[in-house]
Design an enzyme around this catalytic site. Structure first.
Site, PDB file in Angstrom:
ATOM      1  CB  SER A 108      33.935  35.123  80.274  1.00 23.54           C
ATOM      2  OG  SER A 108      34.986  35.080  79.234  1.00 23.54           O
TER       3      SER A 108
ATOM      4  CB  THR B  36      30.336  35.887  72.090  1.00 22.30           C
ATOM      5  OG1 THR B  36      31.524  36.670  72.346  1.00 22.30           O
ATOM      6  CG2 THR B  36      29.800  36.396  70.795  1.00 22.30           C
TER       7      THR B  36
ATOM      8  CG  ASP C  68      37.609  35.950  75.745  1.00 16.05           C
ATOM      9  OD1 ASP C  68      37.504  35.415  74.587  1.00 16.05           O
ATOM     10  OD2 ASP C  68      37.490  37.166  75.924  1.00 16.05           O
TER      11      ASP C  68
HETATM   12  N1  GLU Z   1      35.408  38.419  75.585  1.00 16.36           N
HETATM   13  C1  GLU Z   1      34.065  37.948  75.895  1.00 16.36           C
HETATM   14  C2  GLU Z   1      33.805  36.878  76.830  1.00 16.36           C
HETATM   15  O1  GLU Z   1      34.708  36.035  76.945  1.00 16.36           O
HETATM   16  C3  GLU Z   1      33.652  37.408  74.447  1.00 16.36           C
HETATM   17  C4  GLU Z   1      34.146  36.385  73.985  1.00 16.36           C
HETATM   18  C5  GLU Z   1      33.210  35.292  73.703  1.00 16.36           C
HETATM   19  O2  GLU Z   1      32.080  35.079  74.620  1.00 16.36           O
HETATM   20  O3  GLU Z   1      33.388  34.399  72.737  1.00 16.36           O
HETATM   21  O4  GLU Z   1      32.784  36.825  77.495  1.00 16.36           O
END
Ligand code: GLU
Length: 365
Positions: free
Chosen positions: A86, A40, A120
């Site tokens: 991730s 993110t 994640d």
């Molecule tokens: N699902 C994404 C990841 O883990 C976005 C969640 C985040 O980074 O906070 O990269």
């Protein structure tokens, strides 16, 4: 890239220009390598969506250029390691990342490494590095909960603080750290406890080990796990398949048989309570163990210790108890142990697998 993404990037680059172009190298400051993996923190808003965004879009250099204040903390080099959400992190990327960090610390002599990562699976990648990075220089994971194009993104401040932690002498000998929202955690007992909060991590046992703010990096205590784990891997290591199965009332153990059928060399059971499981599940475990599959009893309960031979007899079943490790962390340790048993230069050494879970580090020999 949509309009908002473009304007946010333009604004951040404008700030960089105001702050001056590439900062001069300063002999006084530590050298920190920033490795960007996505998440993110590198996310941008989706077109025509009020809340949606895509993780892993903004380039490493732009992320760092948006926080020119970093140049007052350290001489930073920046590398795009990968740019993914991730949930797409893989064991192969873990092995490559570990090699890159080991090289950065031992061959290129960086004082510290910062890794930007999606929240994640950050707890897993951080724990993998905890077990496979050789040096005691700080390695600090950081992410954000709001994408870079949000009204008030948390990424820039988090990144600034991560560099501050990686630059601080106090951060040495603490293993791999994770920071978000000013809290500092050790990788071993961290878990994502909130899906939405800007402060998404909690510790399974001891709470954050420190805090970072504008003034200082402060640790509340000495490192608690004593000797650090370390198990080096060759750059081409292929980790064995280890699956996690989740127990619940009425669980019949079918997914254990399925995991074995699909080639799992190890299985971690996120059991109920103290790593408990139904009678049917125990029968499935017996079948797995009889085929040479290593089975670890862990727990779906967030904190507490899964002890050996508590209700389930590990001695009779031939299973291992995870002690304080979460199912996700127990899986990583089991992958490393099986890899070592298969490939290690010390193939004949009787590795005490249970001790590796109890002590949190590999037995010295
Ligand atoms: N699902 C994404 C990841 O883990 C976005 C969640 C985040 O980074 O906070 O990269």
């Amino acid at each position: 890239m949509n309009f908002f993404a473009k304007s946010a990037l333009a604004a951040s680059l404008f700030c960089t220009m105001l702050a001056g172009s590439a900062p001069a190298y300063s002999e006084e400051l530590p050298r920190v390598l920033i490795l960007a993996t996505g998440g993110t923190i590198a996310g941008v808003a989706k077109e025509n969506s009020a809340t949606g965004y895509d993780a892993g879009k903004i380039k490493a250099e732009d992320l760092v250029n948006a926080v020119p204040q970093i140049s007052k903390l350290a001489n930073c080099d920046v590398e795009q390691f990968c740019n993914i959400a991730s949930q797409d992190m893989t064991c192969d990327l873990w092995v490559r990342l570990s090699k890159r960090v080991n090289d950065a610390l031992t061959k290129q002599h960086y004082d510290g490494v910062v890794i930007t990562h999606g929240s994640d699976t950050m707890e897993e990648t951080a724990f993998f590095l905890e077990n496979t990075v050789e040096r005691d220089n700080p390695v600090v994971f950081v992410g954000s909960m709001r994408p870079a194009t949000a009204i008030s993104p948390d990424g820039p401040a988090n990144l600034y603080y991560a560099v501050k932690i990686a630059s601080a002498p106090e951060s040495h000998n603490r293993g791999v750290l994770v920071t978000m929202c000013g809290n500092i955690f050790e990788s071993r007992d961290i878990y994502k406890s909130n899906i939405n909060s800007l402060d998404p991590y909690s510790s399974r046992y001891n709470g954050p080990v420190g805090r970072v703010d504008e003034g200082a990096v402060r640790y509340y205590s000495a490192p608690i796990y004593g000797e650090r784990p370390y198990w080096g891997l060759p750059a081409d290591a292929v980790l064995p398949k280890v699956d996690i199965v989740h127990a619940y009332a009425g669980y019949d153990g079918d997914s254990i048989d399925a995991a074995v059928e699909h080639g799992a060399r190890g299985i971690v059971i996120a059991g109920v309570g103290n790593g408990n499981m139904s009678k049917e599940c125990i029968e499935a475990v017996k079948r797995a163990v009889s085929k040479g599959v290593k089975v670890v009893r862990s727990s779906r309960v967030v904190s507490g210790f899964v002890h050996r031979n508590h209700e389930v007899s590990d001695d009779e079943l031939g299973t291992l108890a995870s002690y304080d490790l979460s199912p996700e962390h127990a899986r990583i340790l089991l992958q490393l142990l099986i890899y070592h048993l298969d490939n290690g230069p010390r193939q004949n050494y009787q590795l005490d697998l249970q001790k590796c879970f109890e002590n949190g580090y590999f037995v010295k020999h």
